[in-house]
Design an enzyme around this catalytic site. Structure first.
Site, mmCIF file in Angstrom:
data_model
loop_
_atom_site.group_PDB
_atom_site.id
_atom_site.type_symbol
_atom_site.label_atom_id
_atom_site.label_comp_id
_atom_site.label_asym_id
_atom_site.label_seq_id
_atom_site.Cartn_x
_atom_site.Cartn_y
_atom_site.Cartn_z
ATOM 1 C CG HIS A 89 1.892 9.242 25.693
ATOM 2 N ND1 HIS A 89 2.524 8.548 26.119
ATOM 3 C CD2 HIS A 89 0.463 8.957 25.435
ATOM 4 C CE1 HIS A 89 1.573 7.692 25.892
ATOM 5 N NE2 HIS A 89 0.536 7.887 25.758
ATOM 6 C CG HIS B 114 -3.137 11.876 24.467
ATOM 7 N ND1 HIS B 114 -3.203 10.638 22.883
ATOM 8 C CD2 HIS B 114 -2.855 10.733 25.443
ATOM 9 C CE1 HIS B 114 -3.128 9.782 23.688
ATOM 10 N NE2 HIS B 114 -2.547 9.856 25.144
HETATM 11 P P1 5GP Z 1 -1.904 6.145 25.656
HETATM 12 O O1 5GP Z 1 -2.888 5.595 25.992
HETATM 13 O O2 5GP Z 1 -0.598 4.894 26.636
HETATM 14 O O3 5GP Z 1 -2.583 7.704 26.230
HETATM 15 O O4 5GP Z 1 -2.369 6.458 24.567
HETATM 16 C C1 5GP Z 1 -0.331 5.787 23.459
HETATM 17 C C2 5GP Z 1 -1.071 6.802 22.259
HETATM 18 O O5 5GP Z 1 0.201 6.274 21.686
HETATM 19 C C3 5GP Z 1 -2.623 5.451 21.258
HETATM 20 O O6 5GP Z 1 -3.578 7.127 21.259
HETATM 21 C C4 5GP Z 1 -1.717 5.288 20.433
HETATM 22 O O7 5GP Z 1 -2.721 5.246 18.836
HETATM 23 C C5 5GP Z 1 -0.633 5.664 20.040
HETATM 24 N N1 5GP Z 1 0.357 4.550 19.337
HETATM 25 C C6 5GP Z 1 0.817 3.801 20.466
HETATM 26 N N2 5GP Z 1 1.690 2.987 19.243
HETATM 27 C C7 5GP Z 1 1.794 4.158 18.305
HETATM 28 C C8 5GP Z 1 3.052 4.189 16.674
HETATM 29 O O8 5GP Z 1 3.907 3.367 16.374
HETATM 30 N N3 5GP Z 1 2.776 4.991 16.045
HETATM 31 C C9 5GP Z 1 1.901 6.113 15.812
HETATM 32 N N4 5GP Z 1 2.139 7.710 15.914
HETATM 33 N N5 5GP Z 1 1.216 6.556 17.365
HETATM 34 C C10 5GP Z 1 1.363 5.140 18.590
#
Ligand code: 5GP
Ligand code: ZN
Length: 140
Positions: free
Chosen positions: A101, A103
């Site tokens: 993903h 951001h």
């Molecule tokens: P990472 O740290 O893997 O780059 O980012 C994962 C992101 O996914 C985090 O910012 C977290 O807040 C978001 N996230 C995790 N679970 C969910 C979810 O069930 N729904 C949404 N909308 N965001 C999520």
């Protein structure tokens, strides 16, 4: 498909609700539930790939098109003057959801968020050595 249930696969299938912003055949964008600033959005491919090394380059145009559309819309909706696009690969890089993903984080003048501290190389030769080491591992 991943072996474990993947939260973003479930969101992409519509099994779990999300605050959807954008969707096309290949890509979905929705709000992050724990935003750095309100409007913080996530762009994902609908098909599961764990990280950038697994992600097929053929999908890059669809993702980049969505990043530009959603980034512009988030800026206008929030009044942000700038935004970061961030994509983490691996635990040590801060990845917590292992479905790739991107951001989109709206930014505001003087919002106080610091980027990480930067260092340097001891000598210019050290920098050239590192470049040569990376080049030797480049895949065709
Ligand atoms: P990472 O740290 O893997 O780059 O980012 C994962 C992101 O996914 C985090 O910012 C977290 O807040 C978001 N996230 C995790 N679970 C969910 C979810 O069930 N729904 C949404 N909308 N965001 C999520
Ligand atoms: Zn997934």
């Amino acid at each position: 498909m991943p072996e474990e249930p993947c939260i973003f696969c479930r969101i992409a299938r519509g099994d779990i609700p999300c605050a959807k912003i954008y969707e096309d055949d290949a890509v979905l964008a929705f709000l992050d539930l724990a935003p750095v600033h309100p409007g913080h959005a996530l762009v994902i491919p609908k098909v599961h790939y764990a990280n950038l090394l697994e992600f097929p380059s053929e999908l890059a145009p669809a993702v980049f098109s969505a990043l530009k559309k959603v980034g512009a819309a988030v800026m206008e909706a929030t009044g942000a003057s700038a935004f970061n696009v961030m994509q983490n690969n691996g635990l040590a890089a801060g990845q917590t959801v292992f479905h790739i993903h991107w951001h989109i984080i709206p930014r505001f003048d003087g919002d106080g968020l610091a980027m990480w501290p930067q260092g340097g190389y001891a000598t210019p030769a050290d920098m050239q050595d590192m470049a040569a080491r990376v080049i030797s591992h480049l895949k065709k």
